[in-house]
Design a protein around this motif. Structure first.
Motif, PDB file in Angstrom:
ATOM      1  N   VAL A  46       0.851  -1.203   0.000  1.00 31.35           N
ATOM      2  CA  VAL A  46       0.000   0.000   0.000  1.00 31.35           C
ATOM      3  C   VAL A  46       0.889   1.256   0.000  1.00 31.35           C
ATOM      4  CG1 VAL A  46      -1.646   1.330   1.411  1.00 31.35           C
ATOM      5  CG2 VAL A  46      -1.998  -1.134   1.068  1.00 31.35           C
ATOM      6  N   GLN A  49       2.435   2.953  -3.100  1.00 28.79           N
ATOM      7  CA  GLN A  49       1.584   3.801  -3.940  1.00 28.79           C
ATOM      8  C   GLN A  49       1.115   5.041  -3.209  1.00 28.79           C
ATOM      9  OE1 GLN A  49      -1.056   1.804  -6.314  1.00 28.79           O
ATOM     10  NE2 GLN A  49      -0.323  -0.232  -5.835  1.00 28.79           N
ATOM     11  N   THR A  53      -2.051   7.532  -3.932  1.00 27.72           N
ATOM     12  CA  THR A  53      -3.317   7.326  -3.214  1.00 27.72           C
ATOM     13  C   THR A  53      -3.466   8.202  -1.975  1.00 27.72           C
ATOM     14  OG1 THR A  53      -2.362   5.615  -1.812  1.00 27.72           O
ATOM     15  CG2 THR A  53      -3.320   4.894  -3.889  1.00 27.72           C
ATOM     16  N   THR A 266      -8.802   0.641  -2.127  1.00 26.66           N
ATOM     17  CA  THR A 266      -7.373   0.803  -2.451  1.00 26.66           C
ATOM     18  C   THR A 266      -6.544  -0.333  -1.868  1.00 26.66           C
ATOM     19  OG1 THR A 266      -7.677   3.191  -2.430  1.00 26.66           O
ATOM     20  CG2 THR A 266      -5.404   2.409  -2.296  1.00 26.66           C
ATOM     21  N   THR A 270      -4.843  -3.124  -4.279  1.00 27.14           N
ATOM     22  CA  THR A 270      -3.376  -3.207  -4.275  1.00 27.14           C
ATOM     23  C   THR A 270      -2.925  -4.665  -4.171  1.00 27.14           C
ATOM     24  OG1 THR A 270      -3.285  -1.048  -3.226  1.00 27.14           O
ATOM     25  CG2 THR A 270      -1.302  -2.387  -3.079  1.00 27.14           C
TER      26      THR A 270
END
Ligand code: GLU
Length: 315
Positions: A46, A49, A53, A266, A270
């Motif tokens: 996570v 990114q 994000t 998200t 991911t």
């Protein structure tokens, strides 16, 4: 500042994300278990990114499933890993959660299977679960899923606390040390396999893993949708060369209905987008597939997770 530099500085400022960074925390388990590295693996992916994000993920080592679902309920954790039996009981307000249903609890993905493991010192002479009578055992803390499942299984076998010589309620993380110090004859732990915890134990004491099988297990598996039979391979731990049948659950990433769709989407997207890389991060994920992430969720799935699975064509 000359004009060119000023322009670069301005462009730099403008390229900052238009949203505030959002911090999320995943509650896991003891550091030698599988929840902790699983939370770490999810957060690392996570966080790769985070520029795109705005989501920054961190993990917390905790007492395990029961602590995680209760702390999500208190609003102090965004996500947690929980055994599917714990999640089910918490959501439905039964068993340990009687009168304390956590109605906002939601599943996202059921990551990998976990099996109840009864780790004993060979010197204890314990060969079957019934041999636990008159012995000293650790059954984990009340905040753990291990404790919950162990109590359910002991009860199904008709084994009472008073049948045991000594009961310790320390975290399963202490199991290897308790065995090494000859403070207990065995300890219970619900883990994915192989786990560093049992490797530690096997490397310092002659251990055995005790089969958990028979009519009481058949009854539990028949009665509860979230219990399944499984095998701990005889290749995982030093000195244990036989396969060990046992009863198991899924390790489920859970959250609250209050967590935003965007955040849940998200996180799940991911993992789905990077699934091949994720699978390599722990040997306990060996048999998992994108489809198996939907088996054994045990409670309603968060809409953000549903969206990610639908987009990936799995739901
Ligand atoms: N299933 C265990 C529990 O909830 C934790 C397992 C782990 O930390 O990997 O108590």
């Amino acid at each position: 500042m000359n004009k060119k530099l000023a322009t670069i500085a301005l462009a730099g400022a403008l390229s900052l994300p238009a949203f505030a960074a959002q911090f999320i925390t995943i509650g896991t388990g003891g550091v030698t278990g599988v929840y902790y590295p699983t939370g770490g693996a999810i957060c690392r992916m996570v966080n790769k990114q985070k520029k795109k994000t705005g989501i920054r993920c961190s993990v917390e080592s905790t007492g395990g499933s029961v602590y995680n679902v209760n702390t999500i309920h208190q609003g102090e954790l965004d996500f947690g890993i929980s055994q599917s039996d714990t999640a089910y009981q918490a959501y439905n307000g039964i068993g340990k959660f009687k009168g304390k249903a956590i109605k906002e609890l939601r599943s996202t993905m059921a990551i990998y299977p976990e099996l109840l493991s009864f780790v004993v010192a060979k010197r204890s002479g314990i060969k079957t679960l019934m041999d636990v009578k008159g012995k000293r055992v650790n059954i984990d803390t009340p905040g753990s899923g291990t404790r919950m499942t162990t109590e359910i299984v002991l009860k199904a076998f008709g084994i009472k606390h008073s049948d045991l010589k000594q009961i310790d309620e320390l975290s399963s993380s202490e199991g290897p040390t308790l065995l090494k110090d000859d403070h207990v004859d065995g300890y219970f732990a619900v883990f994915g396999h192989p786990t560093a915890n049992i490797k530690d134990a096997a490397n310092s004491v002659d251990i055995d893993l005790i089969p958990i099988e028979g009519k009481p297990v058949d009854m539990l598996v028949k009665k509860y949708p979230y219990y399944a039979k499984g095998i701990i391979s005889g290749t995982f731990y030093k000195g244990v060369t036989h396969d060990t049948p046992s009863i198991g659950v899924k390790a489920v990433l859970v959250t609250s209905a209050k967590t935003s769709d965007k955040v849940v989407y998200t996180v799940v997207k991911t993992i789905l987008d990077n699934f091949a890389a994720f699978k390599k991060l722990h040997p306990a994920y060996k048999t998992i597939t994108k489809k198996s992430l939907l088996d054994g969720l045990s409670i309603p799935q968060h809409p953000g997770a549903v969206k990610a699975f639908k987009e990936a064509g799995i739901l």
